[in-house]
Design a protein around this motif. Structure first.
Motif, short mmCIF file in Angstrom:
data_model
loop_
_atom_site.label_atom_id
_atom_site.label_comp_id
_atom_site.label_asym_id
_atom_site.label_seq_id
_atom_site.Cartn_x
_atom_site.Cartn_y
_atom_site.Cartn_z
N SER A 120 56.79 -25.12 108.60
CA SER A 120 55.94 -24.30 109.31
C SER A 120 54.31 -24.82 109.14
O SER A 120 53.64 -24.62 109.94
CB SER A 120 55.87 -22.93 108.93
OG SER A 120 55.36 -22.65 107.68
N ARG A 154 60.05 -12.74 101.27
CA ARG A 154 61.50 -13.04 102.21
C ARG A 154 61.02 -13.82 103.31
O ARG A 154 62.02 -14.55 103.76
CB ARG A 154 62.21 -11.83 102.52
CG ARG A 154 62.91 -10.73 101.51
CD ARG A 154 63.05 -9.55 101.88
NE ARG A 154 63.41 -8.59 100.69
CZ ARG A 154 63.35 -7.33 100.57
NH1 ARG A 154 63.01 -6.63 101.59
NH2 ARG A 154 63.76 -6.82 99.45
N TRP A 155 59.70 -13.80 103.67
CA TRP A 155 59.23 -14.92 104.51
C TRP A 155 59.80 -16.40 104.26
O TRP A 155 59.79 -17.20 105.10
CB TRP A 155 57.83 -14.82 104.77
CG TRP A 155 57.35 -13.62 105.54
CD1 TRP A 155 57.82 -12.71 106.05
CD2 TRP A 155 55.79 -13.53 106.14
NE1 TRP A 155 57.10 -12.02 106.92
CE2 TRP A 155 55.84 -12.56 106.99
CE3 TRP A 155 54.85 -14.30 106.01
CZ2 TRP A 155 54.55 -11.98 107.46
CZ3 TRP A 155 53.78 -14.09 106.76
CH2 TRP A 155 53.67 -13.11 107.14
N ASP A 167 62.43 -17.27 103.29
CA ASP A 167 63.77 -17.37 103.49
C ASP A 167 63.89 -17.69 105.01
O ASP A 167 64.95 -18.38 105.46
CB ASP A 167 64.72 -16.33 103.03
CG ASP A 167 64.76 -15.75 101.53
OD1 ASP A 167 64.87 -17.10 100.95
OD2 ASP A 167 64.97 -14.71 101.22
N THR A 168 63.00 -17.07 105.84
CA THR A 168 63.15 -17.35 107.33
C THR A 168 62.18 -18.44 107.64
O THR A 168 61.98 -18.54 108.77
CB THR A 168 62.57 -16.16 107.95
OG1 THR A 168 61.20 -15.66 107.44
CG2 THR A 168 63.57 -14.68 107.75
N ARG A 169 61.64 -19.27 106.79
CA ARG A 169 60.80 -20.36 107.00
C ARG A 169 59.20 -19.86 107.86
O ARG A 169 58.76 -20.78 108.52
CB ARG A 169 61.45 -21.45 107.69
CG ARG A 169 62.54 -21.96 106.70
CD ARG A 169 63.18 -23.16 107.41
NE ARG A 169 63.58 -23.13 108.87
CZ ARG A 169 63.83 -24.20 109.54
NH1 ARG A 169 63.81 -25.43 109.24
NH2 ARG A 169 64.55 -24.01 110.71
N GLN A 170 59.18 -18.65 107.75
CA GLN A 170 57.69 -18.41 108.40
C GLN A 170 56.63 -18.96 107.74
O GLN A 170 55.62 -19.09 108.20
CB GLN A 170 57.66 -16.81 108.50
CG GLN A 170 58.66 -16.17 109.50
CD GLN A 170 58.46 -14.48 109.54
OE1 GLN A 170 57.56 -14.33 109.99
NE2 GLN A 170 59.26 -13.80 108.97
#
Length: 340
Positions: A63, A113-114, A116-119
């Motif tokens: 990102s 947890r961001w 894990d979602t690659r945010q």
């Protein structure tokens, strides 16, 4: 139709190319003839196409964004840290997203947890709350994290802390040098690494000065202004109150000052006071606060550099960096006993 959002397929249609070809061109993953490039650029300009940069970067595996997790931005220390981190991240061509938790565990876990979602590509993580084991559980399998200012025990990631023990010793020694022997310590939660280390420095200075340690002069609570004022009430109610206080943060020192003024007393006339941080307001309040300088800017910049190394180098070590501290003498300490 005038308000219709222009999408990638519109550009591809005008350029007479496939959507996949235009997408690969925008992601710099294909080399095209100059004539083809010009057709794409002409279509983009004509249609006013604005690519979803986040989607493009995610499709390329990242990102180009760093998250900075802070408990509080009302505290000027954290605001200064954030400013330095943003400046450093920008130099490395990364955007920085500020994530404020207000010391809420659920929010802290949400931001972790961001990853894990690659945010975000990585996190700079700060907490002011003792871990009950849940932060460790969330962080233990994460690699692209740097802890700042406070530890989460057991986590094997790069860490950037101040030299808290030395700072605690410097602060207490300055009060001893001014003649004080009954010196209180007011800290945040006693489970926090920073508080334990600053208390350790306090005890070391007392031992070197052959001053007996008195547990009644040591108070722990929240790292905030309200607890500072409460601590003053407790200390002044002792049979023999302290003549000086070492507060483990400038924010706590502000609360102590609130309590002093409410009682019609003064610093340093009635009580000498030392803080820790050298926050921006420390030189602006009355009296100007003597304190330990830990550089929020250096913490932020060093943490960004450690995270960038982590992102670029699979073999980067799990180092612990210690930022130097310094004694800053101002107006809140006076000699004891006072002159008649």
């Amino acid at each position: 139709m005038a308000n219709k959002r222009v999408v990638l397929s519109d550009v591809a249609q005008m350029a007479g190319l496939s959507k996949a070809t235009v997408s690969r061109y925008l992601n710099n993953s294909i080399v095209l003839p100059q004539q083809t490039v010009q057709r794409i650029e002409n279509a983009i300009n004509t249609l006013g196409y604005r690519a979803n940069s986040l989607a493009r970067r995610l499709s390329m595996g990242g990102s180009e964004t760093i998250g900075l997790v802070l408990p509080d931005i009302a505290n000027p220390f954290f605001a200064e840290l954030a400013d330095a981190a943003e400046e450093a991240a920008s130099e490395y061509k990364y955007s920085l997203v500020l994530c404020v938790t207000r010391n809420n565990l659920e929010k802290e876990c949400q931001f972790i947890r961001w990853l894990d979602t690659r945010q975000v590509d990585g996190l700079l993580f700060t907490t002011n709350r003792p871990d009950n084991g849940q932060l460790y559980t969330e962080l233990k399998d994460q690699r692209n994290v740097v802890l700042i200012d406070e530890d989460v025990p057991g986590c094997e990631v790069p860490k950037v802390f101040s030299d808290n023990v030395h700072g605690g010793e410097l602060a207490t020694q300055a009060l001893i040098d001014a003649g004080h022997r009954r010196i209180a310590f007011v800290g945040g939660p006693d489970e926090l690494m920073s508080v334990r280390e600053r208390h350790q420095g306090y005890r070391q200075a007392l031992a070197k000065g052959a001053i007996a340690y008195d547990p009644a002069l040591v108070l722990y609570g929240d790292y905030d202004r309200v607890f500072g004022r409460q601590a003053l009430d407790t200390l002044l109610a002792l049979p023999t109150p302290p003549s000086a206080i070492f507060a483990a943060s400038d924010y706590l020192a502000l609360g102590l000052l609130d309590g002093v003024r409410a009682r019609g007393l003064s610093v340093p006339g009635s009580l000498s006071l030392v803080g820790f941080d050298d926050a921006i307001y420390s030189d602006l309040i009355t009296p100007r606060l003597s304190t330990i300088r830990q550089s929020a800017r250096e913490l932020g910049r060093t943490a960004v550099e450690a995270l960038i190394q982590r992102l670029n180098d699979d073999a980067s070590p799990n180092t612990v960096s210690r930022i130097p501290v310094a004694w800053i003498a101002r107006d809140s300490v006076s000699a004891y006993p006072p002159k008649p």
